[in-house]
Design a protein around this motif. Structure first.
Motif, PDB file in Angstrom:
ATOM      1  N   MET A   1       0.836  -1.201   0.000  1.00  0.00           N
ATOM      2  CA  MET A   1       0.000   0.000   0.000  1.00  0.00           C
ATOM      3  C   MET A   1       0.871   1.251   0.000  1.00  0.00           C
ATOM      4  O   MET A   1       1.805   1.344   0.772  1.00  0.00           O
ATOM      5  CB  MET A   1      -0.877   0.010   1.241  1.00  0.00           C
ATOM      6  N   THR A   2       0.547   2.152  -0.869  1.00  0.00           N
ATOM      7  CA  THR A   2       1.312   3.383  -0.969  1.00  0.00           C
ATOM      8  C   THR A   2       0.331   4.543  -1.072  1.00  0.00           C
ATOM      9  O   THR A   2      -0.750   4.381  -1.617  1.00  0.00           O
ATOM     10  CB  THR A   2       2.196   3.371  -2.239  1.00  0.00           C
ATOM     11  N   ARG A   3       0.747   5.668  -0.510  1.00  0.00           N
ATOM     12  CA  ARG A   3      -0.118   6.827  -0.593  1.00  0.00           C
ATOM     13  C   ARG A   3       0.325   7.705  -1.758  1.00  0.00           C
ATOM     14  O   ARG A   3       1.515   7.921  -1.972  1.00  0.00           O
ATOM     15  CB  ARG A   3      -0.061   7.638   0.727  1.00  0.00           C
ATOM     16  N   TYR A   4      -0.645   8.158  -2.527  1.00  0.00           N
ATOM     17  CA  TYR A   4      -0.372   9.002  -3.684  1.00  0.00           C
ATOM     18  C   TYR A   4      -1.122  10.318  -3.526  1.00  0.00           C
ATOM     19  O   TYR A   4      -2.228  10.349  -3.015  1.00  0.00           O
ATOM     20  CB  TYR A   4      -0.831   8.344  -4.985  1.00  0.00           C
ATOM     21  N   ALA A   5      -0.493  11.402  -4.002  1.00  0.00           N
ATOM     22  CA  ALA A   5      -1.186  12.692  -4.045  1.00  0.00           C
ATOM     23  C   ALA A   5      -1.270  13.128  -5.498  1.00  0.00           C
ATOM     24  O   ALA A   5      -0.399  12.796  -6.306  1.00  0.00           O
ATOM     25  CB  ALA A   5      -0.438  13.730  -3.228  1.00  0.00           C
ATOM     26  N   LEU A   6      -2.311  13.864  -5.816  1.00  0.00           N
ATOM     27  CA  LEU A   6      -2.417  14.406  -7.168  1.00  0.00           C
ATOM     28  C   LEU A   6      -1.305  15.419  -7.363  1.00  0.00           C
ATOM     29  O   LEU A   6      -1.129  16.325  -6.540  1.00  0.00           O
ATOM     30  CB  LEU A   6      -3.777  15.093  -7.373  1.00  0.00           C
ATOM     31  N   THR A   7      -0.560  15.290  -8.438  1.00  0.00           N
ATOM     32  CA  THR A   7       0.527  16.214  -8.690  1.00  0.00           C
ATOM     33  C   THR A   7      -0.005  17.631  -8.859  1.00  0.00           C
ATOM     34  O   THR A   7       0.593  18.609  -8.417  1.00  0.00           O
ATOM     35  CB  THR A   7       1.293  15.777  -9.954  1.00  0.00           C
ATOM     36  N   SER A   8      -1.184  17.733  -9.480  1.00  0.00           N
ATOM     37  CA  SER A   8      -1.765  19.054  -9.712  1.00  0.00           C
ATOM     38  C   SER A   8      -2.371  19.654  -8.449  1.00  0.00           C
ATOM     39  O   SER A   8      -2.521  20.861  -8.340  1.00  0.00           O
ATOM     40  CB  SER A   8      -2.844  18.949 -10.801  1.00  0.00           C
TER      41      SER A   8
ATOM     42  N   LEU B   1       0.251  11.389 -10.524  1.00  0.00           N
ATOM     43  CA  LEU B   1       0.225  11.100  -9.092  1.00  0.00           C
ATOM     44  C   LEU B   1       1.649  11.084  -8.559  1.00  0.00           C
ATOM     45  O   LEU B   1       2.579  10.668  -9.247  1.00  0.00           O
ATOM     46  CB  LEU B   1      -0.426   9.741  -8.828  1.00  0.00           C
ATOM     47  N   THR B   2       1.821  11.563  -7.345  1.00  0.00           N
ATOM     48  CA  THR B   2       3.128  11.566  -6.720  1.00  0.00           C
ATOM     49  C   THR B   2       3.056  10.736  -5.442  1.00  0.00           C
ATOM     50  O   THR B   2       2.066  10.824  -4.707  1.00  0.00           O
ATOM     51  CB  THR B   2       3.547  13.003  -6.335  1.00  0.00           C
ATOM     52  N   ARG B   3       4.099   9.973  -5.191  1.00  0.00           N
ATOM     53  CA  ARG B   3       4.126   9.195  -3.948  1.00  0.00           C
ATOM     54  C   ARG B   3       4.353  10.119  -2.760  1.00  0.00           C
ATOM     55  O   ARG B   3       5.221  10.984  -2.799  1.00  0.00           O
ATOM     56  CB  ARG B   3       5.239   8.152  -4.015  1.00  0.00           C
ATOM     57  N   VAL B   4       3.574   9.930  -1.715  1.00  0.00           N
ATOM     58  CA  VAL B   4       3.750  10.734  -0.501  1.00  0.00           C
ATOM     59  C   VAL B   4       3.845   9.781   0.683  1.00  0.00           C
ATOM     60  O   VAL B   4       3.467   8.618   0.574  1.00  0.00           O
ATOM     61  CB  VAL B   4       2.572  11.733  -0.292  1.00  0.00           C
ATOM     62  N   PRO B   5       4.368  10.272   1.839  1.00  0.00           N
ATOM     63  CA  PRO B   5       4.486   9.376   2.996  1.00  0.00           C
ATOM     64  C   PRO B   5       3.126   8.831   3.422  1.00  0.00           C
ATOM     65  O   PRO B   5       2.114   9.533   3.368  1.00  0.00           O
ATOM     66  CB  PRO B   5       5.073  10.279   4.083  1.00  0.00           C
ATOM     67  N   GLU B   6       3.144   7.584   3.849  1.00  0.00           N
ATOM     68  CA  GLU B   6       1.922   6.918   4.262  1.00  0.00           C
ATOM     69  C   GLU B   6       1.354   7.566   5.521  1.00  0.00           C
ATOM     70  O   GLU B   6       2.072   7.855   6.465  1.00  0.00           O
ATOM     71  CB  GLU B   6       2.248   5.458   4.554  1.00  0.00           C
ATOM     72  N   GLY B   7       0.073   7.823   5.549  1.00  0.00           N
ATOM     73  CA  GLY B   7      -0.561   8.371   6.743  1.00  0.00           C
ATOM     74  C   GLY B   7      -1.010   7.242   7.652  1.00  0.00           C
ATOM     75  O   GLY B   7      -0.701   6.084   7.416  1.00  0.00           O
ATOM     76  N   ASP B   8      -1.745   7.585   8.712  1.00  0.00           N
ATOM     77  CA  ASP B   8      -2.212   6.520   9.594  1.00  0.00           C
ATOM     78  C   ASP B   8      -3.723   6.314   9.483  1.00  0.00           C
ATOM     79  O   ASP B   8      -4.343   5.664  10.297  1.00  0.00           O
ATOM     80  CB  ASP B   8      -1.820   6.814  11.053  1.00  0.00           C
ATOM     81  N   VAL B   9      -4.320   6.910   8.427  1.00  0.00           N
ATOM     82  CA  VAL B   9      -5.769   6.787   8.282  1.00  0.00           C
ATOM     83  C   VAL B   9      -6.198   5.554   7.496  1.00  0.00           C
ATOM     84  O   VAL B   9      -7.365   5.233   7.436  1.00  0.00           O
ATOM     85  CB  VAL B   9      -6.378   8.049   7.616  1.00  0.00           C
TER      86      VAL B   9
ATOM     87  N   PRO C   1      -1.782  18.707  -4.482  1.00  0.00           N
ATOM     88  CA  PRO C   1      -1.233  17.800  -3.461  1.00  0.00           C
ATOM     89  C   PRO C   1      -2.127  17.638  -2.236  1.00  0.00           C
ATOM     90  O   PRO C   1      -1.890  16.736  -1.424  1.00  0.00           O
ATOM     91  CB  PRO C   1       0.096  18.460  -3.088  1.00  0.00           C
ATOM     92  N   SER C   2      -3.151  18.504  -2.085  1.00  0.00           N
ATOM     93  CA  SER C   2      -4.017  18.349  -0.920  1.00  0.00           C
ATOM     94  C   SER C   2      -4.907  17.108  -1.055  1.00  0.00           C
ATOM     95  O   SER C   2      -5.468  16.634  -0.076  1.00  0.00           O
ATOM     96  CB  SER C   2      -4.879  19.599  -0.743  1.00  0.00           C
ATOM     97  N   VAL C   3      -5.050  16.627  -2.277  1.00  0.00           N
ATOM     98  CA  VAL C   3      -5.834  15.405  -2.491  1.00  0.00           C
ATOM     99  C   VAL C   3      -4.884  14.217  -2.516  1.00  0.00           C
ATOM    100  O   VAL C   3      -4.031  14.108  -3.397  1.00  0.00           O
ATOM    101  CB  VAL C   3      -6.614  15.468  -3.829  1.00  0.00           C
ATOM    102  N   SER C   4      -5.021  13.351  -1.525  1.00  0.00           N
ATOM    103  CA  SER C   4      -4.168  12.167  -1.556  1.00  0.00           C
ATOM    104  C   SER C   4      -5.006  10.924  -1.308  1.00  0.00           C
ATOM    105  O   SER C   4      -6.018  10.965  -0.613  1.00  0.00           O
ATOM    106  CB  SER C   4      -3.047  12.290  -0.526  1.00  0.00           C
ATOM    107  N   VAL C   5      -4.579   9.858  -1.908  1.00  0.00           N
ATOM    108  CA  VAL C   5      -5.317   8.604  -1.788  1.00  0.00           C
ATOM    109  C   VAL C   5      -4.376   7.448  -1.476  1.00  0.00           C
ATOM    110  O   VAL C   5      -3.214   7.442  -1.895  1.00  0.00           O
ATOM    111  CB  VAL C   5      -6.074   8.246  -3.090  1.00  0.00           C
ATOM    112  N   GLU C   6      -4.904   6.513  -0.746  1.00  0.00           N
ATOM    113  CA  GLU C   6      -4.164   5.285  -0.523  1.00  0.00           C
ATOM    114  C   GLU C   6      -4.969   4.193  -1.219  1.00  0.00           C
ATOM    115  O   GLU C   6      -6.158   4.031  -0.939  1.00  0.00           O
ATOM    116  CB  GLU C   6      -4.043   5.012   0.970  1.00  0.00           C
ATOM    117  N   VAL C   7      -4.332   3.516  -2.135  1.00  0.00           N
ATOM    118  CA  VAL C   7      -5.065   2.616  -3.016  1.00  0.00           C
ATOM    119  C   VAL C   7      -4.787   1.167  -2.667  1.00  0.00           C
ATOM    120  O   VAL C   7      -3.643   0.759  -2.509  1.00  0.00           O
ATOM    121  CB  VAL C   7      -4.668   2.881  -4.492  1.00  0.00           C
ATOM    122  N   VAL C   8      -5.873   0.418  -2.476  1.00  0.00           N
ATOM    123  CA  VAL C   8      -5.761  -1.040  -2.418  1.00  0.00           C
ATOM    124  C   VAL C   8      -6.345  -1.548  -3.718  1.00  0.00           C
ATOM    125  O   VAL C   8      -7.447  -1.157  -4.098  1.00  0.00           O
ATOM    126  CB  VAL C   8      -6.573  -1.626  -1.244  1.00  0.00           C
ATOM    127  N   SER C   9      -5.597  -2.377  -4.424  1.00  0.00           N
ATOM    128  CA  SER C   9      -6.135  -2.831  -5.692  1.00  0.00           C
ATOM    129  C   SER C   9      -6.327  -4.337  -5.667  1.00  0.00           C
ATOM    130  O   SER C   9      -5.457  -5.084  -5.242  1.00  0.00           O
ATOM    131  CB  SER C   9      -5.201  -2.400  -6.820  1.00  0.00           C
TER     132      SER C   9
END
Lengths: 165, 105, 132
Positions: free
Chosen positions: C1-8, C37-45, C10-18
Motif C-alpha cells: 500500500m502506498t499513498r499518492y497525491a495528485l501532482t496538480s 500522481l506523486t508518492r507521498v508518505p503513508e498516513g495513519d488513516v 497535493p491536498s488530495v491524496s489517496v491510498e489505493v488497495v487494488s
C-alpha cells in the motif's frame, strides 16, 4: 517467428506417425496443440486438432492438422510437453486423447458441455433480450403498428428454438 | 486519435441496425420508425427511417470499434471525449445528446 | 500500500488497495506511475479507495468480499467494464455481472481497459464529492 512454415493435413490414423517423423527430423520445439471447431465450416460436428512444431533454432516450422470426431491417439509419449495442451483440449473441446492423461485441468462443471465448442449455447445470450432484434417501426399517430421488415432476427450463437428443445 | 469515446453523428445515421447487431457486448440500443416521404416529381413515396433513440451502455462497451467499422455511413467515430467516470451505473447509458462528437458542442 | 497525491493538487491524496484480477490492473499500474500522481508518505488513516480492477468470477466473489470487508469505511471503485457489468464476458456463465450486485460502489470507471486519465479523473471526482 519461423522463416518458413508448412501446413499439412493428415488422417487421424497418421497423426502419431506424422508427429513422430517430424520430431525425428529435428522439429523438436513443440509450440502448441489446440482444437478448431469446424461446425460453421462444414456443418459437421467435427473438430480440427492442430499441432505446431518447429526446429530448435525456429528457422522452420510445421503445422499438422487432422479432423477429429471425438477421439484421437495421444502424443504425450512422443512429446511429454503436449500433455498440458491435450488436457486443455479435452476440457475445452471435448476431444478424448486415447492413452493421454485423464487428469482434468481446471475441472469446472459446465453443463457437461465443452465450453469452447460452438454448439455449447451460452444461456445469457438466449435469456438477454437481443437489441439487434429491433426493426424500424411503422408508426401511426405515435403508435407502433408494425415492423418495416418481417424477417425475424436471431442473435449470433443462438440456434433456432433452442429454449424449446 | 484517442480511443476514449465512440461518438454518434446523428445526421448520418440511417437506423440500419448494423452496429447494434454486430456489437459483441450487445451494448447499443436503437429505436427508430419509418415514415413515407414523397419527393417532388416522384411517382410514389419512399420509406425513410427516422432515428428515435440511440444509446450506448458504456458500462458494457469494450471499445472494440466494431460498430465504427461496420457503419456504412460513418455515423459512428472515435472521439476524444472526456473519460467516463460516474457514481451511478445508470449514468453510463448515454443517449443521442451525450453521444455527440466533442467538436459539435 | 502506498499513498499518492495528485501532482496538480497535493491536498488530495489517496491510498489505493487494488484487487488485481485481470488485465485492467496493468492499466491501473500505468495510471499510478503516470506522473499525474506523486508518492507521498503513508498516513495513519488507512486506505481510501479499493479498486476492483478486472474480471470478477463467481468463484472469486468471496475473496473479493473479504478484501472489501477488511477495510470497512473504504470506498469501492469499479474499474473497467468487467468489474462494472461483466464487460466482454457478459454472456459467460462463470463471470459475475457487476460487483454492484454484492457491494456498494462509489465510482464506476468506464473503459476496457479505462485510460489512465480516467482513473485520475475518478480520484478527483471522489475528492470533489467529499468521499475521500
Amino acid at each position: 517467428m519461423p522463416r518458413s512454415s508448412t501446413w499439412e493435413k493428415v488422417e487421424p490414423a497418421d497423426w502419431r506417425s506424422t508427429i513422430e517423423e517430424l520430431r525425428d527430423k529435428g522439429f523438436i520445439f513443440f509450440d502448441f496443440l489446440t482444437g478448431v471447431d469446424q461446425e460453421n465450416v462444414d456443418g459437421s460436428n467435427a473438430c480440427e486438432v492442430v499441432a505446431h512444431l518447429a526446429t530448435k533454432d525456429l528457422s522452420s516450422s510445421h503445422f499438422v492438422s487432422t479432423q477429429v470426431f471425438g477421439e484421437l491417439p495421444s502424443i504425450t509419449d512422443l512429446i511429454p510437453a503436449a500433455q498440458w495442451h491435450e488436457r486443455e483440449c479435452t476440457e475445452m473441446f471435448g476431444i478424448q486423447f486415447i492413452g493421454g492423461s485423464a487428469n482434468p485441468l481446471l475441472r469446472h462443471e459446465y453443463l457437461g458441455r465443452p465450453p469452447l465448442r460452438k454448439s455449447t449455447v451460452l444461456a445469457a445470450r438466449v435469456l438477454t433480450p437481443w437489441p439487434g432484434a429491433a426493426e424500424p417501426e411503422i408508426k401511426e399517430d405515435g403508435r407502433k403498428v408494425g415492423n418495416a421488415s418481417r424477417r425475424r432476427q436471431r442473435p449470433p450463437g443462438v440456434p433456432e428454438n433452442w429454449l424449446q428443445t | 486519435m484517442k480511443h476514449s469515446f465512440i461518438a454518434l453523428i446523428e445526421d448520418k445515421c440511417t437506423s440500419c441496425m448494423l452496429c447494434v447487431r454486430e456489437c459483441p457486448a450487445w451494448c447499443i440500443h436503437l429505436d427508430s420508425h419509418t415514415v413515407d416521404v414523397t419527393d417532388e416529381g416522384a411517382r410514389r413515396p419512399k420509406k425513410v427511417n427516422v432515428l428515435d433513440s440511440f444509446e450506448i451502455d458504456y458500462s458494457l462497451c469494450m471499445y472494440c470499434g466494431v460498430c465504427i467499422d461496420v457503419c456504412p455511413f460513418d455515423a459512428l467515430a472515435w472521439d476524444e471525449h472526456r473519460a467516463l467516470v460516474t457514481t451511478n451505473r445508470e449514468d453510463m447509458l448515454l443517449g443521442i445528446e451525450e453521444l455527440g462528437p466533442s467538436g459539435s458542442s | 500500500m502506498t499513498r499518492y497525491a495528485l501532482t496538480s493538487d497535493p491536498s488530495v491524496s489517496v491510498e489505493v488497495v487494488s484487487a488485481s484480477l485481470a488485465c485492467c490492473t496493468l492499466e491501473l499500474q500505468v495510471a499510478l506511475s503516470s506522473g499525474a500522481l506523486t508518492r507521498v508518505p503513508e498516513g495513519d488513516v488507512g486506505p481510501s479507495v479499493i479498486v476492483i480492477a478486472g474480471t470478477v468470477t463467481d468463484a472469486l466473489v468471496p475473496s473479493v468480499l473479504e478484501l472489501i470487508h477488511s477495510y470497512p469505511d473504504t470506498k469501492v471503485m469499479s474499474f473497467g467494464a468487467c468489474a462494472t457489468s461483466g464487460g466482454p464476458y457478459w454472456d459467460s456463465p462463470p463471470v459475475s455481472k457487476g460487483i454492484d450486485q454484492f457491494v456498494e460502489v462509489s465510482t464506476y470507471v468506464a473503459g476496457c481497459p479505462p485510460r489512465p486519465d480516467a482513473f485520475i479523473q475518478a480520484i478527483q471526482e471522489l475528492s470533489v464529492n467529499g468521499a475521500l
